[in-house]
Write an enzyme that holds these catalytic residues in place. Structure first.
Site, short mmCIF file in Angstrom:
data_model
loop_
_atom_site.label_atom_id
_atom_site.label_comp_id
_atom_site.label_asym_id
_atom_site.label_seq_id
_atom_site.Cartn_x
_atom_site.Cartn_y
_atom_site.Cartn_z
CG HIS A 66 -7.47 -3.92 10.21
ND1 HIS A 66 -8.12 -5.23 9.92
CD2 HIS A 66 -7.89 -3.07 9.53
CE1 HIS A 66 -8.70 -4.91 8.82
NE2 HIS A 66 -8.56 -3.63 8.43
CG ASP A 85 2.47 -1.91 14.51
OD1 ASP A 85 1.49 -1.15 14.68
OD2 ASP A 85 2.73 -3.15 15.01
CB ALA A 86 -0.80 2.46 14.19
CD GLN A 100 -3.07 -0.80 2.46
OE1 GLN A 100 -2.67 -0.48 3.40
NE2 GLN A 100 -4.29 -1.05 2.06
CD GLU A 103 -14.42 1.63 7.48
OE1 GLU A 103 -14.06 0.64 6.79
OE2 GLU A 103 -14.99 2.43 6.82
C1 LIG Z 1 -9.87 -0.37 6.15
S1 LIG Z 1 -8.34 0.10 5.72
C2 LIG Z 1 -8.48 1.87 5.76
C3 LIG Z 1 -7.44 2.66 5.01
C4 LIG Z 1 -7.66 4.02 4.91
N1 LIG Z 1 -7.75 4.44 6.10
C5 LIG Z 1 -8.89 4.42 3.88
O1 LIG Z 1 -9.92 4.82 4.63
O2 LIG Z 1 -8.86 4.17 2.73
C6 LIG Z 1 -7.18 -0.28 7.22
C7 LIG Z 1 -5.83 0.28 6.89
O3 LIG Z 1 -5.25 0.18 8.38
C8 LIG Z 1 -3.91 -0.40 8.03
N2 LIG Z 1 -3.38 -1.17 9.22
C9 LIG Z 1 -3.96 -1.89 10.08
N3 LIG Z 1 -3.17 -2.43 11.09
C10 LIG Z 1 -2.15 -1.61 11.27
C11 LIG Z 1 -0.98 -1.14 12.23
N4 LIG Z 1 -0.88 -1.82 13.09
N5 LIG Z 1 -0.38 -0.29 12.06
C12 LIG Z 1 -0.35 0.48 10.87
N6 LIG Z 1 -1.45 0.43 9.68
C13 LIG Z 1 -2.19 -0.52 9.98
C14 LIG Z 1 -3.98 -1.31 6.91
O4 LIG Z 1 -2.88 -1.56 6.37
C15 LIG Z 1 -4.95 -0.39 5.98
O5 LIG Z 1 -4.35 0.60 5.31
#
Ligand SMILES: C[S@@+](CC[C@H](N)C(=O)[O-])C[C@H]1O[C@@H](n2cnc3c(N)ncnc32)[C@H](O)[C@@H]1O
Length: 261
Positions: free
Chosen positions: A142, A120-121, A97, A138
């Site tokens: 995750h 990683d957040a 991504q 959103e």
């Molecule tokens: C449902 S998508 C939403 C993407 C974006 N916010 C949008 O609205 O188009 C969830 C996003 O959260 C990211 N994500 C999930 N866990 C994460 C983590 N621990 N650290 C960073 N990003 C994370 C995923 O890689 C993905 O890009």
């Protein structure tokens, strides 16, 4: 078992690869927002509007620094730049991504006011007080440790800076037995749904002051999944079928705004 961030990253890497093989990747990976249930606005427009509902609450302007936590392929970050003139840094746990978002930003002429990083957040690679605002569309759904993520968001925010986020959640009253479509959605999409009742305390424990907690289900979820179901039809290879979530009233979405005091 809660999926690891690495597993979530692989899931989004694979989803993007499949989309690109099919021709094009959607720049926005979230639901739509409609003012009223019968609004004539098409889903594509409502999806951008959902981002706008976050961006206008960030209270940022030209030159401010915004972090997009879980930025997907960068659609919301680019929209935030267009709307505010802020500099937006996006992070995602999916390396694919990040490559794609960087490419999109360049094509949109925003290479100078955006930056995308694989991170990683739950362990943000930024010093304290490095952002004027943080958005998370959103994405916390995750993340296995919400308290840690919210602590990290507070740490990188300057005092007075705002965090705006949305989460899918199970609305009250919750049936004693979870709806099977919600169980399947969570399993297939590697999602855990928060309890909205816990959210004010969660934000306070992270050192954030709650400003707004809004159930936006009637503007978002049901219509989104109904229209998405029509759009995908009988397509194969989906993580879950959106039609299964139509008419499940406890499946909702909330928006939260908090401030670093
Ligand atoms: C449902 S998508 C939403 C993407 C974006 N916010 C949008 O609205 O188009 C969830 C996003 O959260 C990211 N994500 C999930 N866990 C994460 C983590 N621990 N650290 C960073 N990003 C994370 C995923 O890689 C993905 O890009």
């Amino acid at each position: 078992m809660t999926p690891t961030p690495e597993a979530v990253g692989r899931l989004y890497d694979d989803l993007l690869e499949a989309e690109l093989e099919g021709g094009a990747a959607d720049p926005n990976l979230h639901i739509g927002y409609w003012d009223t249930p019968d609004s004539p606005v098409p889903r594509a427009e409502a999806v951008v509007r959902f981002t706008d509902e976050h961006v206008r609450r960030l209270h940022v302007t030209t030159g401010d620094r915004v972090l997009d936590m879980g930025c997907g392929v960068g659609g919301p970050a680019l929209r935030a730049v267009d709307l505010t003139g802020a500099h937006v840094t996006g992070i995602s746990i999916s390396a694919a991504q990040i490559t794609h978002a960087t490419h999109l930003a360049k094509s949109a002429g925003h290479a100078d006011n955006t930056k995308f990083l694989h991170a990683d957040a739950m362990a943000l690679p930024f010093p304290d007080s490095s952002f004027d605002a943080v958005m998370a569309i959103e994405s916390l759904i995750h993340m296995p440790d919400r308290e840690r993520v919210l602590n990290e968001a507070r740490r990188v925010l300057r005092p007075g800076g705002r965090l705006v986020l949305t989460e899918l959640f199970e609305r009250a009253p919750r049936p004693t037995r979870r709806h099977p479509a919600i169980t399947e959605f969570c399993r297939a999409s590697m999602v855990s749904l928060p309890n909205a009742d816990d959210y004010p305390a969660l934000l306070h424990r992270a050192g954030l002051r709650l400003r707004e907690l809004l159930d936006i289900t009637d503007h978002t979820v049901q219509r989104n999944f109904r229209e998405l179901a029509d759009l995908v039809g009988d397509a194969k290879g989906l993580l879950f079928h959106p039609r299964d979530l139509v008419g499940v009233p406890e499946f909702g979405c909330f928006l939260a705004v908090a401030e670093h005091p």
